[in-house]
Design a protein around this motif. Structure first.
Motif, mmCIF file in Angstrom:
data_model
loop_
_atom_site.group_PDB
_atom_site.id
_atom_site.type_symbol
_atom_site.label_atom_id
_atom_site.label_comp_id
_atom_site.label_asym_id
_atom_site.label_seq_id
_atom_site.Cartn_x
_atom_site.Cartn_y
_atom_site.Cartn_z
ATOM 1 N N VAL A 1 0.880 -1.294 0.091
ATOM 2 C CA VAL A 1 -0.031 0.068 -0.080
ATOM 3 C C VAL A 1 0.681 1.341 -0.049
ATOM 4 N N ASP A 2 0.368 2.367 -0.290
ATOM 5 C CA ASP A 2 1.055 3.578 -0.407
ATOM 6 C C ASP A 2 1.811 4.047 1.215
ATOM 7 N N THR A 3 2.608 3.405 1.267
ATOM 8 C CA THR A 3 3.540 3.675 2.575
ATOM 9 C C THR A 3 5.089 3.681 2.308
ATOM 10 N N SER A 4 5.879 3.729 3.362
ATOM 11 C CA SER A 4 7.262 4.052 3.154
ATOM 12 C C SER A 4 7.748 2.855 2.376
ATOM 13 N N VAL A 5 7.371 1.588 2.474
ATOM 14 C CA VAL A 5 7.944 0.474 2.091
ATOM 15 C C VAL A 5 7.877 0.545 0.509
ATOM 16 N N SER A 6 6.536 1.057 -0.027
ATOM 17 C CA SER A 6 6.439 1.189 -1.432
ATOM 18 C C SER A 6 7.623 2.113 -2.262
ATOM 19 N N HIS A 7 7.951 3.271 -1.208
ATOM 20 C CA HIS A 7 9.168 4.067 -1.690
ATOM 21 C C HIS A 7 10.438 3.500 -1.765
ATOM 22 N N LEU A 8 10.784 2.722 -0.773
ATOM 23 C CA LEU A 8 11.941 1.871 -0.570
ATOM 24 C C LEU A 8 11.990 0.880 -1.633
ATOM 25 N N ALA A 9 11.061 0.227 -1.879
ATOM 26 C CA ALA A 9 11.140 -1.055 -3.062
ATOM 27 C C ALA A 9 11.327 -0.232 -4.163
ATOM 28 N N GLY A 10 10.436 0.845 -4.400
ATOM 29 C CA GLY A 10 10.747 1.428 -5.699
ATOM 30 C C GLY A 10 11.888 2.134 -5.862
ATOM 31 N N GLY A 11 12.487 2.644 -4.931
ATOM 32 C CA GLY A 11 13.868 3.255 -4.777
ATOM 33 C C GLY A 11 14.950 2.159 -5.127
ATOM 34 N N MET A 12 14.763 0.775 -4.745
ATOM 35 C CA MET A 12 15.780 -0.024 -5.137
ATOM 36 C C MET A 12 15.735 -0.828 -6.524
ATOM 37 N N ILE B 1 13.192 -2.573 -7.303
ATOM 38 C CA ILE B 1 12.383 -3.806 -7.307
ATOM 39 C C ILE B 1 10.946 -3.629 -7.865
ATOM 40 N N PRO B 2 10.415 -4.692 -8.619
ATOM 41 C CA PRO B 2 9.052 -4.444 -9.290
ATOM 42 C C PRO B 2 8.156 -4.092 -8.102
ATOM 43 N N THR B 3 7.517 -3.265 -8.268
ATOM 44 C CA THR B 3 6.547 -2.991 -6.976
ATOM 45 C C THR B 3 5.143 -2.496 -7.616
ATOM 46 N N TRP B 4 4.043 -3.231 -6.860
ATOM 47 C CA TRP B 4 2.596 -2.863 -7.221
ATOM 48 C C TRP B 4 2.002 -2.309 -6.172
ATOM 49 N N VAL B 5 1.331 -1.057 -6.324
ATOM 50 C CA VAL B 5 0.846 -0.087 -5.435
ATOM 51 C C VAL B 5 -0.368 -0.171 -5.557
ATOM 52 N N PRO B 6 -1.406 -0.739 -4.677
ATOM 53 C CA PRO B 6 -2.785 -0.442 -4.754
ATOM 54 C C PRO B 6 -3.116 0.770 -4.087
ATOM 55 N N LEU B 7 -3.829 1.543 -4.897
ATOM 56 C CA LEU B 7 -4.078 3.159 -4.341
ATOM 57 C C LEU B 7 -5.502 3.162 -3.950
ATOM 58 N N MET B 8 -6.001 4.136 -3.125
ATOM 59 C CA MET B 8 -7.188 4.260 -2.489
ATOM 60 C C MET B 8 -7.663 5.543 -3.815
ATOM 61 N N LYS B 9 -9.014 5.634 -3.702
ATOM 62 C CA LYS B 9 -9.528 6.342 -5.123
ATOM 63 C C LYS B 9 -8.995 7.655 -5.279
ATOM 64 N N ARG B 10 -9.016 8.399 -4.100
ATOM 65 C CA ARG B 10 -8.309 9.851 -3.771
ATOM 66 C C ARG B 10 -6.970 9.703 -3.460
ATOM 67 N N THR C 1 7.622 0.718 -10.717
ATOM 68 C CA THR C 1 6.401 0.677 -10.134
ATOM 69 C C THR C 1 5.068 0.993 -10.620
ATOM 70 N N ARG C 2 4.185 0.270 -10.349
ATOM 71 C CA ARG C 2 2.895 0.024 -11.008
ATOM 72 C C ARG C 2 1.968 0.365 -9.917
ATOM 73 N N TYR C 3 0.688 1.190 -10.383
ATOM 74 C CA TYR C 3 -0.417 1.424 -9.956
ATOM 75 C C TYR C 3 -1.490 0.532 -10.129
ATOM 76 N N PHE C 4 -2.349 0.092 -9.102
ATOM 77 C CA PHE C 4 -3.697 -0.498 -9.250
ATOM 78 C C PHE C 4 -4.593 0.477 -8.480
ATOM 79 N N ARG C 5 -5.465 1.402 -9.258
ATOM 80 C CA ARG C 5 -6.442 2.307 -8.412
ATOM 81 C C ARG C 5 -7.727 1.547 -8.197
ATOM 82 N N GLN C 6 -8.160 2.198 -7.208
ATOM 83 C CA GLN C 6 -9.848 2.131 -6.703
ATOM 84 C C GLN C 6 -10.402 2.830 -7.780
#
Length: 525
Positions: free
Chosen positions: A452-463, A465-474, A492-497
């Motif tokens: 989810v959209d939190t610090s770990v997604s930024h760390l993995a993205g900055g490394m 590493i293929p990263t999927w981030v499920p995002l809230m609608k807004r 990093t790829r997004y999956f949006r509500q």
């Protein structure tokens, strides 16, 4: 002797005196009069209502609420009683009850002004933007526009509803209003950034500290001048953190450019970051000096160094990311894991995962389903909840368990939640995680991170590493409004509500994408 003894002993006279005493903040006298009225008529609703005010003025919140509840029971269709109950509920932190009473007050008195404003604010914070806008627009129709943040609150609603012309016009109206403050600039910055207008957005973003913490952004007042943006020969610059862990990890994407510019003129950079990032930053940015820094708690100790200038980390954005091309040119990885620590986790995964049972090296997927609770404000606590996914919502992924090894990336605070979904057979390392240096070493062993959209997604993205981030609608401004891939991180790829609070569709999309990836991988092997 109390003035009450000079009042005629009848309910109307006692309540008139009570109301006058309340206006003069003489709450003890007011309470005497209200209770005397109730002695004469125990079922008098207004006497209970005024007694509630008097008790509240004397600091007895419990009795104030008891009296108001009794007033509502005696006169359930009094809009003012419901309004007062809503205010009390808001003070108690019971937002649903507050909204219920505001709605009831407005059913009984559709143009009750403060109820329109307060209910509109509740609806806005609950992301019910169409309904919130209805309250605010009604105030405008009634020519009641004295509420301090009316124009920028309407701007936020228009922006959230993608009514961009109206949003822009209303923001400009907010700026023109004498009572519109820095918070309107902050909201406008986030709005423009979400539309990829980086030049305008980051200009207003630099006003964030003028909000005096109302936006949950805090800056330590270091005794050095603000950096001009251009290094001088042999200058020492302090770059210091001012927001969350994820923000500091994201801002670190600019450090290499900053350090290159410093090196070109023999300047030095000191990076002051949160303690949990210190080892990671020291390992990845060896050209900088590192200091640990906690705003408002343990600011960086700089007593042993000379500093010429300082700059909050977020101000780097306006210097280095003025247009989309600036992002596209700098999406390469900037974090790496310590090889020895990564080897430690490689051995641990092999020993604790199902590979130890059957020798099969499965596709390793790291899971970060929940952001840690934000204690800063109710608003940020709400966002924390909204952007997190209940772990059981990920159960549709269980049908690929034969080909996938799930690894928890939660920290110690929420790591035990892995046990609530035993079907996913998640391997947990939360007790091993002491800082992001450790987390990077664990991530280095993974094939994919779902966070989810939190610090770990930024760390993995900055490394990288293929990263999927499920995002809230807004979603947050840094993810834009419609894009499917991050402009910060190449992998990093997004999956949006598509509907607020609907994670089922998001999880199904990730399931299908993961199934396709696994099938292709099996076909190649």
């Amino acid at each position: 002797m109390s003035d009450i003894y000079h009042v005629e002993n009848n309910v109307p006279s006692l309540l008139t005196f009570c109301l006058s005493a309340i206006h003069q903040q003489q709450f003890t006298h007011a309470l005497e009069a209200a209770l005397a009225a109730l002695k004469l008529n125990p079922n008098h609703a207004e006497a209970h209502h005024l007694a509630s005010h008097a008790y509240g003025g004397n600091g007895d919140d419990f009795m104030a609420r008891v009296m108001l509840k009794r007033a509502i029971a005696l006169e359930p269709d009094n809009p003012q009683y419901h309004y007062n109950a809503a205010v009390n509920a808001s003070v108690d932190g019971d937002t649903p009850r507050a909204m219920m009473h505001y709605a009831q007050a407005l059913r009984l008195a559709p143009d009750l002004l403060d109820a329109l404003w307060n209910y509109g604010e509740c609806l806005r914070l609950d992301e019910q933007f169409t309904l919130a806008l209805g309250c605010f627009e009604r105030l405008v129709q009634l020519d009641v526009t004295h509420y301090e943040s009316l124009w920028d609150r309407m701007s936020v609603c228009y922006a959230a509803l993608n009514r961009h012309e109206e949003a822009e016009a209303m923001y400009q109206r907010a700026f023109a209003a004498q009572h519109s403050g820095a918070l309107a600039h902050w909201e406008y910055a986030l709005y423009k950034l979400s539309l990829d207008d980086f030049e305008t957005g980051f200009k207003y973003y630099n006003d964030r500290f003028l909000c005096e913490g109302k936006n949950s952004v805090f800056c330590h007042d270091f005794p050095y001048p603000q950096w001009s943006g251009t290094f001088k020969h042999n200058e020492t610059l302090l770059i210091h953190g001012e927001q969350g862990l994820g923000d500091e990890l994201m801002f670190a994407s600019l450090f290499t450019e900053l350090l290159d510019d410093a090196e070109a003129v023999s300047a030095q950079v000191i990076i002051a970051c949160k303690p949990g990032l210190a080892r990671l930053f020291a390992d990845n940015f060896p050209r900088a000096q590192l200091r640990t820094h906690m705003v408002g708690d343990r600011p960086a100790d700089l007593s042993d160094v000379h500093v010429d200038a300082q700059l909050p980390m977020g101000h780097l954005m306006h210097l280095y990311r003025k247009k989309m091309d600036d992002f596209m040119a700098h999406r390469q990885p900037y974090f790496k894991a310590d090889p020895e620590r990564a080897a430690y986790y490689a051995e641990r995964i092999q020993r604790l995962g199902r590979e130890a049972v059957d020798g099969k090296r499965r596709f390793r997927v790291g899971l970060m389903w929940g952001s840690n609770p934000a204690a800063v404000s109710a608003k940020f606590s709400r966002w924390t909840h909204q952007r997190s996914i209940p772990l059981n919502a990920l159960l549709p992924l269980v049908d690929m368990l034969e080909d996938i090894e799930f690894i928890s990336l939660q920290n110690q605070e929420r790591g035990s939640e892995a046990a609530t979904a035993p079907q996913l057979d998640i391997v947990d390392f939360s007790l091993d995680q002491t800082d992001f240096y450790d987390t990077a070493a664990l991530i280095d062993n993974l094939d994919l991170v779902i966070s989810v959209d939190t610090s770990v997604s930024h760390l993995a993205g900055g490394m990288g590493i293929p990263t999927w981030v499920p995002l809230m609608k807004r979603a947050d401004w840094r993810h834009g409004r419609t894009r499917e891939h991050s402009i910060w991180y190449d992998q990093t790829r997004y999956f949006r509500q598509t509907q607020a609070n609907d994670w089922q569709t998001v999880v199904q999309s990730m399931h299908d994408a993961l199934r396709t990836h696994i099938d292709k991988k099996k076909a190649r092997s």
